[in-house]
Design a protein around this motif. Structure first.
Motif, PDB file in Angstrom:
ATOM      1  N   CYS A 299       0.837   4.200  -2.745  1.00 33.20           N
ATOM      2  CA  CYS A 299       0.606   5.596  -2.358  1.00 33.20           C
ATOM      3  C   CYS A 299       1.670   6.509  -2.930  1.00 33.20           C
ATOM      4  O   CYS A 299       1.368   7.575  -3.477  1.00 33.20           O
TER       5      CYS A 299
ATOM      6  N   CYS B  59       0.053  10.511  10.270  1.00 35.17           N
ATOM      7  CA  CYS B  59       1.153   9.592  10.079  1.00 35.17           C
ATOM      8  C   CYS B  59       2.386  10.172  10.743  1.00 35.17           C
ATOM      9  O   CYS B  59       2.730  11.325  10.520  1.00 35.17           O
TER      10      CYS B  59
ATOM     11  N   CYS C 200       0.602   9.135   2.873  1.00 40.48           N
ATOM     12  CA  CYS C 200      -0.773   8.819   3.222  1.00 40.48           C
ATOM     13  C   CYS C 200      -1.625  10.074   3.136  1.00 40.48           C
ATOM     14  O   CYS C 200      -2.833  10.004   2.994  1.00 40.48           O
TER      15      CYS C 200
ATOM     16  N   SER D 228       0.838  -1.200   0.000  1.00 35.83           N
ATOM     17  CA  SER D 228       0.000   0.000   0.000  1.00 35.83           C
ATOM     18  C   SER D 228       0.875   1.252   0.000  1.00 35.83           C
ATOM     19  O   SER D 228       0.545   2.257  -0.624  1.00 35.83           O
ATOM     20  N   ARG D 229       1.990   1.160   0.681  1.00 35.25           N
ATOM     21  CA  ARG D 229       2.856   2.325   0.768  1.00 35.25           C
ATOM     22  C   ARG D 229       3.457   2.645  -0.595  1.00 35.25           C
ATOM     23  O   ARG D 229       3.545   3.812  -0.994  1.00 35.25           O
TER      24      ARG D 229
ATOM     25  N   LEU E  17      -7.907   2.491  -1.173  1.00 37.28           N
ATOM     26  CA  LEU E  17      -6.966   2.813  -0.102  1.00 37.28           C
ATOM     27  C   LEU E  17      -7.396   4.094   0.609  1.00 37.28           C
ATOM     28  O   LEU E  17      -7.305   4.202   1.833  1.00 37.28           O
ATOM     29  N   GLN E  18      -7.878   5.031  -0.169  1.00 36.15           N
ATOM     30  CA  GLN E  18      -8.409   6.262   0.412  1.00 36.15           C
ATOM     31  C   GLN E  18      -9.505   5.973   1.422  1.00 36.15           C
ATOM     32  O   GLN E  18      -9.500   6.493   2.533  1.00 36.15           O
TER      33      GLN E  18
ATOM     34  N   ILE F 201     -10.164   3.257   3.013  1.00 38.53           N
ATOM     35  CA  ILE F 201      -9.640   2.571   4.193  1.00 38.53           C
ATOM     36  C   ILE F 201      -8.987   3.583   5.122  1.00 38.53           C
ATOM     37  O   ILE F 201      -9.183   3.556   6.342  1.00 38.53           O
ATOM     38  N   CYS F 202      -8.243   4.483   4.531  1.00 36.82           N
ATOM     39  CA  CYS F 202      -7.533   5.491   5.314  1.00 36.82           C
ATOM     40  C   CYS F 202      -8.520   6.389   6.048  1.00 36.82           C
ATOM     41  O   CYS F 202      -8.330   6.723   7.209  1.00 36.82           O
TER      42      CYS F 202
ATOM     43  N   LEU G 152      -3.831   3.936   7.140  1.00 34.92           N
ATOM     44  CA  LEU G 152      -4.068   2.924   6.118  1.00 34.92           C
ATOM     45  C   LEU G 152      -3.584   1.561   6.566  1.00 34.92           C
ATOM     46  O   LEU G 152      -4.288   0.558   6.461  1.00 34.92           O
ATOM     47  N   GLU G 153      -2.394   1.528   7.116  1.00 36.35           N
ATOM     48  CA  GLU G 153      -1.841   0.246   7.536  1.00 36.35           C
ATOM     49  C   GLU G 153      -2.548  -0.276   8.781  1.00 36.35           C
ATOM     50  O   GLU G 153      -2.683  -1.488   8.959  1.00 36.35           O
TER      51      GLU G 153
ATOM     52  N   HIS H  81      -4.202  10.610   0.647  1.00 34.84           N
ATOM     53  CA  HIS H  81      -5.588  10.169   0.789  1.00 34.84           C
ATOM     54  C   HIS H  81      -6.527  11.274   1.241  1.00 34.84           C
ATOM     55  O   HIS H  81      -7.719  11.216   1.000  1.00 34.84           O
TER      56      HIS H  81
END
Lengths: 127, 127
Positions: A31, A113, A121, A27-28, A96-97, A99-100, B14-15, A124
DNA sequence: CCGCATCCCTTTGGATACTG
DNA sequence: CAGTATCCAAAGGGATGCGG
């Protein structure tokens, strides 16, 4: 002794999806590429503190095999390689957005973060 | 010999999110509970073929600790336990839905879940 | 009925050193 | 520059059997 990979369980779409971007670094990487569009290998590694070449290369290979990233090799002097997201790769970004966003609501302790390389991140929540 | 868990990396939202429902059985459990609302331990186990008690109990514990499932113990004769989703747990279902939808587009080989117990994934496309 | 303890195997992630 | 090779550590998942 080499042992062949066991037959994977048959997985439903949901589990397939989680396999694609659920890995530790995946995911990183997505991103970072979503934000920077195109990155050389060495720059990409620089964006992710603490990742080693062995792991980064292996992860990129998986993402490549899954059709998430695109790899372009330049055989100039000096040679280099550029990575970018495919359309498929770009299409996971909204997921991913979400989820974030969801995590931001419940993960109060660390909504921002704290890892510099993870400021990506912010992608997002930007815009 | 017991080894204490190493300090986890600080993770971005996200993680954190992926940790919550990214485990091997977690999404499946959430799906089943989303559909059936409330299930006894033994029934829940029955809905997930091949899972063992050690793994199911451990996974439920994690989901409990993360506030995804609710656990109600009935000290009657015979005693039993019922599991259901918390509000937080219910709130992840739309995310799982979107992942499932996304995967359905790209995961052509196996769009339909072929595992019977995974027909719960149909939850995502129903309605 | 529910679920933990133990032991073990597989998988994943990582450190280090080295190469086309 | 962009990785691979090798070796190793840790975590996740699983089988079996026991306990409240």
């Amino acid at each position: 002794m080499y042992k062949p990979k066991l037959e994977k369980d048959i997985r439903c779409p949901l589990e397939y999806g989680l396999e694609i971007f659920g890995g530790k670094w995946k995911s990183r990487i997505i991103c970072v590429l979503a934000e920077k569009k195109t990155l050389r290998y060495s720059v990409l590694r620089g964006e992710m503190s603490n990742i080693t070449d062995a792991v980064l290369a292996a992860t990129l290979k998986e993402l490549l095999a899954d059709g998430i990233v695109f790899r372009q090799q330049f055989n100039e002097i000096p040679p280099h390689v550029e990575y970018s997201l495919t359309d498929k790769g770009k299409s996971v970004v909204p997921i991913l957005q979400s989820i974030c966003q969801w995590a931001g609501i419940y993960h109060h302790e660390n909504t921002e973060c704290s890892l510099p390389q993870c400021q990506k991140c912010d992608y997002h929540s930007k815009k």
